[in-house]
Scaffold this motif. Structure first.
Motif, PDB file in Angstrom:
ATOM      1  N   THR A 109       0.846  -1.184   0.000  1.00  0.00           N
ATOM      2  CA  THR A 109       0.000   0.000   0.000  1.00  0.00           C
ATOM      3  C   THR A 109       0.890   1.244   0.000  1.00  0.00           C
ATOM      4  O   THR A 109       1.768   1.351   0.832  1.00  0.00           O
ATOM      5  CB  THR A 109      -0.890   0.004   1.260  1.00  0.00           C
ATOM      6  OG1 THR A 109      -1.616  -1.219   1.284  1.00  0.00           O
ATOM      7  CG2 THR A 109      -1.854   1.155   1.265  1.00  0.00           C
ATOM      8  N   PRO A 110       0.681   2.171  -0.918  1.00  0.00           N
ATOM      9  CA  PRO A 110       1.449   3.416  -0.863  1.00  0.00           C
ATOM     10  C   PRO A 110       0.905   4.324   0.240  1.00  0.00           C
ATOM     11  O   PRO A 110      -0.270   4.184   0.625  1.00  0.00           O
ATOM     12  CB  PRO A 110       1.210   4.039  -2.246  1.00  0.00           C
ATOM     13  CG  PRO A 110      -0.091   3.465  -2.699  1.00  0.00           C
ATOM     14  CD  PRO A 110      -0.234   2.117  -2.071  1.00  0.00           C
ATOM     15  N   PRO A 111       1.741   5.236   0.765  1.00  0.00           N
ATOM     16  CA  PRO A 111       1.302   6.100   1.871  1.00  0.00           C
ATOM     17  C   PRO A 111       0.020   6.866   1.560  1.00  0.00           C
ATOM     18  O   PRO A 111      -0.792   7.099   2.456  1.00  0.00           O
ATOM     19  CB  PRO A 111       2.473   7.081   2.063  1.00  0.00           C
ATOM     20  CG  PRO A 111       3.649   6.394   1.473  1.00  0.00           C
ATOM     21  CD  PRO A 111       3.154   5.478   0.412  1.00  0.00           C
ATOM     22  N   GLU A 112      -0.192   7.235   0.292  1.00  0.00           N
ATOM     23  CA  GLU A 112      -1.376   8.061   0.004  1.00  0.00           C
ATOM     24  C   GLU A 112      -2.691   7.321   0.228  1.00  0.00           C
ATOM     25  O   GLU A 112      -3.740   7.946   0.320  1.00  0.00           O
ATOM     26  CB  GLU A 112      -1.308   8.673  -1.409  1.00  0.00           C
ATOM     27  CG  GLU A 112      -1.181   7.676  -2.544  1.00  0.00           C
ATOM     28  CD  GLU A 112       0.273   7.545  -3.008  1.00  0.00           C
ATOM     29  OE1 GLU A 112       1.184   7.692  -2.154  1.00  0.00           O
ATOM     30  OE2 GLU A 112       0.495   7.294  -4.204  1.00  0.00           O
ATOM     31  N   ASN A 113      -2.662   5.985   0.321  1.00  0.00           N
ATOM     32  CA  ASN A 113      -3.890   5.241   0.611  1.00  0.00           C
ATOM     33  C   ASN A 113      -4.272   5.286   2.088  1.00  0.00           C
ATOM     34  O   ASN A 113      -5.391   4.954   2.451  1.00  0.00           O
ATOM     35  CB  ASN A 113      -3.744   3.773   0.205  1.00  0.00           C
ATOM     36  CG  ASN A 113      -3.760   3.611  -1.300  1.00  0.00           C
ATOM     37  OD1 ASN A 113      -3.771   4.607  -2.026  1.00  0.00           O
ATOM     38  ND2 ASN A 113      -3.769   2.376  -1.754  1.00  0.00           N
ATOM     39  N   GLU A 130       3.367  12.515   3.935  1.00  0.00           N
ATOM     40  CA  GLU A 130       2.258  13.266   3.320  1.00  0.00           C
ATOM     41  C   GLU A 130       0.896  12.620   3.573  1.00  0.00           C
ATOM     42  O   GLU A 130       0.050  12.545   2.686  1.00  0.00           O
ATOM     43  CB  GLU A 130       2.501  13.461   1.817  1.00  0.00           C
ATOM     44  CG  GLU A 130       3.733  14.316   1.540  1.00  0.00           C
ATOM     45  CD  GLU A 130       3.951  14.571   0.070  1.00  0.00           C
ATOM     46  OE1 GLU A 130       2.970  14.682  -0.664  1.00  0.00           O
ATOM     47  OE2 GLU A 130       5.124  14.651  -0.341  1.00  0.00           O
ATOM     48  N   ILE A 131       0.719  12.103   4.789  1.00  0.00           N
ATOM     49  CA  ILE A 131      -0.587  11.569   5.192  1.00  0.00           C
ATOM     50  C   ILE A 131      -1.158  12.576   6.196  1.00  0.00           C
ATOM     51  O   ILE A 131      -0.408  13.074   7.033  1.00  0.00           O
ATOM     52  CB  ILE A 131      -0.432  10.194   5.895  1.00  0.00           C
ATOM     53  CG1 ILE A 131       0.379   9.234   5.031  1.00  0.00           C
ATOM     54  CG2 ILE A 131      -1.789   9.606   6.228  1.00  0.00           C
ATOM     55  CD1 ILE A 131       0.761   7.945   5.747  1.00  0.00           C
ATOM     56  N   LEU A 175      -8.704   3.264   6.695  1.00  0.00           N
ATOM     57  CA  LEU A 175      -7.316   2.831   6.841  1.00  0.00           C
ATOM     58  C   LEU A 175      -6.541   3.913   7.587  1.00  0.00           C
ATOM     59  O   LEU A 175      -6.469   5.051   7.124  1.00  0.00           O
ATOM     60  CB  LEU A 175      -6.720   2.625   5.441  1.00  0.00           C
ATOM     61  CG  LEU A 175      -5.681   1.554   5.203  1.00  0.00           C
ATOM     62  CD1 LEU A 175      -6.138   0.205   5.746  1.00  0.00           C
ATOM     63  CD2 LEU A 175      -5.384   1.436   3.714  1.00  0.00           C
ATOM     64  N   ALA A 176      -5.990   3.560   8.745  1.00  0.00           N
ATOM     65  CA  ALA A 176      -5.209   4.543   9.502  1.00  0.00           C
ATOM     66  C   ALA A 176      -3.922   3.891   9.976  1.00  0.00           C
ATOM     67  O   ALA A 176      -3.850   2.662  10.100  1.00  0.00           O
ATOM     68  CB  ALA A 176      -6.005   5.054  10.694  1.00  0.00           C
ATOM     69  N   MET A 177      -2.906   4.700  10.212  1.00  0.00           N
ATOM     70  CA  MET A 177      -1.635   4.146  10.690  1.00  0.00           C
ATOM     71  C   MET A 177      -1.246   4.830  11.991  1.00  0.00           C
ATOM     72  O   MET A 177      -1.299   6.052  12.108  1.00  0.00           O
ATOM     73  CB  MET A 177      -0.543   4.336   9.638  1.00  0.00           C
ATOM     74  CG  MET A 177       0.798   3.752  10.068  1.00  0.00           C
ATOM     75  SD  MET A 177       1.885   3.402   8.671  1.00  0.00           S
ATOM     76  CE  MET A 177       2.193   5.037   8.054  1.00  0.00           C
ATOM     77  N   VAL A 212      -4.075   0.012  10.746  1.00  0.00           N
ATOM     78  CA  VAL A 212      -5.361  -0.457  11.255  1.00  0.00           C
ATOM     79  C   VAL A 212      -6.416  -0.235  10.169  1.00  0.00           C
ATOM     80  O   VAL A 212      -6.488   0.839   9.582  1.00  0.00           O
ATOM     81  CB  VAL A 212      -5.747   0.310  12.540  1.00  0.00           C
ATOM     82  CG1 VAL A 212      -6.976  -0.307  13.180  1.00  0.00           C
ATOM     83  CG2 VAL A 212      -4.592   0.305  13.534  1.00  0.00           C
ATOM     84  N   SER A 213      -7.198  -1.282   9.937  1.00  0.00           N
ATOM     85  CA  SER A 213      -8.137  -1.229   8.813  1.00  0.00           C
ATOM     86  C   SER A 213      -9.534  -1.670   9.239  1.00  0.00           C
ATOM     87  O   SER A 213      -9.709  -2.351  10.252  1.00  0.00           O
ATOM     88  CB  SER A 213      -7.620  -2.150   7.700  1.00  0.00           C
ATOM     89  OG  SER A 213      -8.637  -2.427   6.780  1.00  0.00           O
ATOM     90  N   VAL A 214     -10.510  -1.286   8.443  1.00  0.00           N
ATOM     91  CA  VAL A 214     -11.883  -1.667   8.748  1.00  0.00           C
ATOM     92  C   VAL A 214     -12.133  -3.133   8.388  1.00  0.00           C
ATOM     93  O   VAL A 214     -12.939  -3.812   9.019  1.00  0.00           O
ATOM     94  CB  VAL A 214     -12.873  -0.689   8.048  1.00  0.00           C
ATOM     95  CG1 VAL A 214     -12.907  -0.913   6.541  1.00  0.00           C
ATOM     96  CG2 VAL A 214     -14.256  -0.767   8.643  1.00  0.00           C
TER      97      VAL A 214
END
Lengths: 152, 337
Positions: free
Chosen positions: B73-77, B101-102, B132-134, B174-176
């Motif tokens: 997954t690229p950071p922009e996702n 850049e998130i 989607l969060a980190m 962390v994802s849904v």
């Protein structure tokens, strides 16, 4: 320093448990290591005094000046090369109390804050730990001198 | 419909999934018993940078990219980035967010930041605010030492209860939906002060905060210590762990001695005498939980883990002005699915 606040009963109870659980430093062993390492530093110092007295034909009181400078240089070099903190881990006060500890506190601060530049970093942070030794050393010397002058 | 449980806890209706983690450490941690669970080990304390602050940032970014790479997954996702660290003004997190850049929320919970980030990320996901969060955190032994204690080359003798700040960083995505262990419950801690003053004995200062949150978690959720395969605190170290067991029994009547461990106590080899009572720092809980514990949860070796990260909310200024060390702990229940 803030005034000592009264502890509530929970705090008192917890502090008692902490006191019981905290591991104690091995004082006898640490003192022994400090005595031996501090003594070794002193032997080196004495040898240096004898050496300078012999090599520069100085009286022993005068020879202690270059000897102290050499010990400071050694402390500084050991700090810069990264050995001092490892030695001090074992030697403790044995290395901290002699002039080597003073050299270490200055050099380690200077090294640490070099990245903040020569003015705001090395220049002002070098005395971070040694500053109070210098301040109170000078203040004490002033009052001792004053006392002596009055008594004369 | 409220998801609140009791006074300080809540559950997640659709438990968010930890789909990927990244753990990166420094050279000192290469001797850790968990070294095989770390994704990357830097063999240079400076990580190729010119300062320890930049090195810490490199570790944090590296952990984030590692976690992202594992799921391609690229950071922009990633929709939100929640991070914090120990340095003043959380510069490691802020400067990393600049590179990633998130959209970024900077958080600070001292060494409890790892769990604070997971709680907030889970809340955002279960609340339907993102998919989607980190969450990430980092600490570096040398940057922490120079800020909180002494210059790195200063020769001081460490106490038997001193702890060693972990050099490392951990990130969790962390994802849904997706594969991986889920976060089912969270307990947000209160700041406690039991009159500890010694900044070299943070384990003792933080133990009551851990005990408080653990007791509160059980009271709010109706669970018991035996409901968990493992109760894991963040960085109490040997002394703090012992105190947490005693204080949880004393003030809450729960017996933790069966299945309770501490990341700080586990992370270093016991024979290395430089670490004394164990590890500490934001990265301590993060790299153990996201490394070893995460792998075991995914493999099904562990089913239910209560992760309790503890933090000391003091600063060198508050300590020098003679104040006590207030501490906090946050808990999450991570379960294999």
């Amino acid at each position: 320093m803030a005034k000592r606040k009264k502890l509530n009963t929970t705090q008192q109870k917890y502090q008692q448990i902490v006191k019981k659980t905290n591991p104690k430093p091995n004082l006898v062993f640490n003192c022994l290591l400090a005595f031996i390492s501090g003594g070794l530093v002193c032997i080196v110092g004495q040898l240096l005094i004898d050496f300078y007295a012999w090599a520069m034909k100085l009286p022993p009181e005068k020879a202690s000046n270059p000897a102290v400078a050499t010990l400071i240089l050694m402390g500084a070099l050991l700090t810069g090369l990264g050995y001092f903190d490892k030695l001090a881990h074992y030697a403790g006060a044995g290395l901290a109390v002699p002039v080597t500890g003073f050299a270490n506190s200055m050099v380690s601060s200077a090294l640490e804050f070099k990245r903040e530049g020569y003015i705001m970093g090395i220049g002002s942070k070098m005395f971070m730990l040694a500053g109070s030794v210098i301040t109170y050393g000078v203040v004490t010397a002033f009052f001792v001198g004053l006392f002596r002058a009055v008594l004369k | 419909m409220t998801k609140k449980l009791g006074k300080q806890s809540f559950y997640f209706a659709n438990p968010p999934v930890i789909i990927s983690t990244g753990t990166v450490v420094g050279p000192f941690e290469a001797n850790s018993p968990f070294k095989d669970d770390f994704d990357f080990i830097f063999d240079d304390n400076l990580a190729g940078q010119e300062s320890f602050e930049k090195a810490e940032r490199t570790l944090l970014l590296n952990a984030c990219y590692t976690a992202l790479n594992k799921i391609n997954t690229p950071p922009e996702n990633i929709e939100y980035f929640l991070a914090g660290d120990l340095l003043n003004q959380i510069i490691s997190a802020g400067f990393s967010a600049l590179k990633l850049e998130i959209p970024f929320l900077g958080i600070y919970g001292a060494c409890s930041t790892a769990v604070e980030g997971l709680i907030l990320a889970s809340v955002m996901i279960d609340g339907g605010f993102c998919n989607l969060a980190m969450a990430a955190t980092s600490s570096h032994n040398s940057s922490a030492e120079r800020q909180y204690r002494y210059p790195t080359e200063y020769g001081n003798q460490r106490k038997p209860f001193s702890q060693w700040t972990v050099t490392g960083a951990g990130a969790a995505v962390v994802s849904v939906t997706g594969m991986g262990p889920v976060i089912t419950h969270a307990t947000v801690g209160k700041v406690t002060d039991l009159a500890c003053k010694d900044p070299l004995n943070l384990g003792a200062a933080m133990a009551p905060a851990a005990a408080d949150t653990i007791i509160r978690h059980f009271a709010d959720t109706g669970r018991n210590p035996t409901d968990y395969d493992l109760i894991l605190t963040g960085d109490l170290g040997k002394v703090g762990q012992e105190l947490a067991i005693q204080w949880t029994a004393e003030s809450g009547g729960f017996d933790l001695s069966m299945n309770y461990q501490d990341c700080g106590e586990l992370i270093y080899d016991k024979v290395d005498e430089r670490v004394h009572a164990g590890g500490s720092g934001c990265a301590c809980a993060a790299i153990v939980a996201y490394g070893n514990i995460y792998r075991r949860l995914r493999a099904g070796e562990l089913k239910k883990v209560l992760l309790v990260a503890t933090g000391a909310m003091h600063s060198p200024t508050s300590f020098q002005q003679g104040e006590n060390i207030p501490c906090i702990a946050h808990a999450i229940s991570i379960e294999a699915r």
